[in-house]
Design a protein around this motif. Structure first.
Motif, PDB file in Angstrom:
ATOM      1  N   PHE A 155     -58.083  75.798   5.244  1.00  0.00           N
ATOM      2  CA  PHE A 155     -57.891  76.693   4.107  1.00  0.00           C
ATOM      3  C   PHE A 155     -56.443  76.706   3.642  1.00  0.00           C
ATOM      4  N   LEU A 156     -55.508  76.828   4.591  1.00  0.00           N
ATOM      5  CA  LEU A 156     -54.087  76.809   4.232  1.00  0.00           C
ATOM      6  C   LEU A 156     -53.659  75.440   3.727  1.00  0.00           C
ATOM      7  N   LYS A 157     -54.257  74.407   4.280  1.00  0.00           N
ATOM      8  CA  LYS A 157     -53.923  73.054   3.839  1.00  0.00           C
ATOM      9  C   LYS A 157     -54.313  72.834   2.388  1.00  0.00           C
ATOM     10  N   ALA A 188     -53.310  71.927  -5.323  1.00  0.00           N
ATOM     11  CA  ALA A 188     -53.244  73.237  -4.678  1.00  0.00           C
ATOM     12  C   ALA A 188     -52.467  74.217  -5.552  1.00  0.00           C
ATOM     13  N   PRO A 189     -52.811  75.508  -5.496  1.00  0.00           N
ATOM     14  CA  PRO A 189     -52.074  76.491  -6.320  1.00  0.00           C
ATOM     15  C   PRO A 189     -50.624  76.670  -5.892  1.00  0.00           C
ATOM     16  N   PHE A 190     -50.325  76.410  -4.609  1.00  0.00           N
ATOM     17  CA  PHE A 190     -48.955  76.550  -4.115  1.00  0.00           C
ATOM     18  C   PHE A 190     -48.338  75.194  -3.796  1.00  0.00           C
ATOM     19  N   PHE A 191     -48.741  74.163  -4.540  1.00  0.00           N
ATOM     20  CA  PHE A 191     -48.215  72.825  -4.277  1.00  0.00           C
ATOM     21  C   PHE A 191     -46.738  72.714  -4.644  1.00  0.00           C
ATOM     22  N   PHE A 192     -46.250  73.646  -5.467  1.00  0.00           N
ATOM     23  CA  PHE A 192     -44.835  73.597  -5.839  1.00  0.00           C
ATOM     24  C   PHE A 192     -43.932  73.779  -4.616  1.00  0.00           C
ATOM     25  N   VAL A 193     -44.449  74.465  -3.566  1.00  0.00           N
ATOM     26  CA  VAL A 193     -43.669  74.605  -2.329  1.00  0.00           C
ATOM     27  C   VAL A 193     -43.498  73.243  -1.667  1.00  0.00           C
ATOM     28  N   THR A 194     -44.592  72.492  -1.581  1.00  0.00           N
ATOM     29  CA  THR A 194     -44.521  71.148  -0.999  1.00  0.00           C
ATOM     30  C   THR A 194     -43.662  70.227  -1.845  1.00  0.00           C
TER      31      THR A 194
END
Length: 219
Positions: free
Chosen positions: A75-77, A85-91
């Motif tokens: 789920f976190l992956k 992913a909605p938080f892909f900007f972190v990666t």
């Protein structure tokens, strides 16, 4: 009449006193539990201070643990690591910052070696023992761990490059971050500088031998 009054007063006072004592005891019990909880918390914090958990849990270690947790949980992956992913900007931000990691590490290495290898107080025997343990004893242990993991089925089948990377990480010299942590803490800066200097010098010869062995085993 006086005797009767005395008996009545005694008989009426005893239950009231007993009830009051019970109320007082009931009121003191939560205070006792709270005090015990505070003592347990104080003892736990003292134990953590003695174990120096704060010094062990450095930012690189915390980041590595979080990366493993995120990679293990699907789920976190899907929230962080996948392209949509909605938080892909972190990666994406981590990838951009990682592009400048190698030049920054080289600058950090130069800053750590500014003290020179001759200012260390460790002595020749200690320095030689550290070099032997890091460059000659750790790689065989890593080879055994990777081989055992391969036999137990923890490593993807027919992925020789993945095995080579796992073996290579046990052959690398001491991380430059060790010197950075020593500089941040202000403790044993010259010793860390000397160890990094000699370990990286000797790693040029030891890594050649170990990489040759790994290539012969895997390919």
């Amino acid at each position: 009449v006086n005797k009767i009054d005395i008996d009545i007063t005694d008989s009426t006072r005893v239950p009231l006193l007993a009830a009051e004592e019970g109320i007082v005891e009931n009121r003191l019990k939560p205070l006792d539990w709270r005090s015990r909880a505070m003592k347990v918390i104080a003892q736990a914090s003292l134990l953590l201070e003695r174990l120096k958990i704060k010094q062990i849990l450095q930012p690189p270690i915390i980041a590595s643990v979080l990366a493993m947790v995120i990679g293990i949980i699907p789920f976190l992956k899907q929230l962080i690591l996948t392209d949509d992913a909605p938080f892909f900007f972190v990666t994406d931000s981590c990838v951009i910052l990682g592009g400048a990691m190698v030049p920054c590490i080289m600058l950090a290495l130069g800053g750590n070696l500014i003290g020179g290898p001759g200012n260390s107080k460790l002595g020749l025997r200690t320095t030689v023992a550290i070099i032997i343990a890091r460059l000659l004893l750790v790689p065989p242990v890593g080879l055994g761990i990777v081989t055992l993991a391969d036999k137990l089925g923890f490593i993807p089948a027919d992925d020789k490059m993945f095995r080579f990377i796992l073996l290579l990480q046990h052959t690398m010299p001491t991380s430059i971050l060790a010197g950075a942590v020593a500089n941040i803490r202000g403790f044993a800066e010259k010793e860390a500088s000397a160890i990094l200097f000699w370990v990286h010098i000797m790693a040029m010869f030891s890594m050649t031998l170990w990489i040759t062995l790994y290539l012969n085993i895997l390919f």
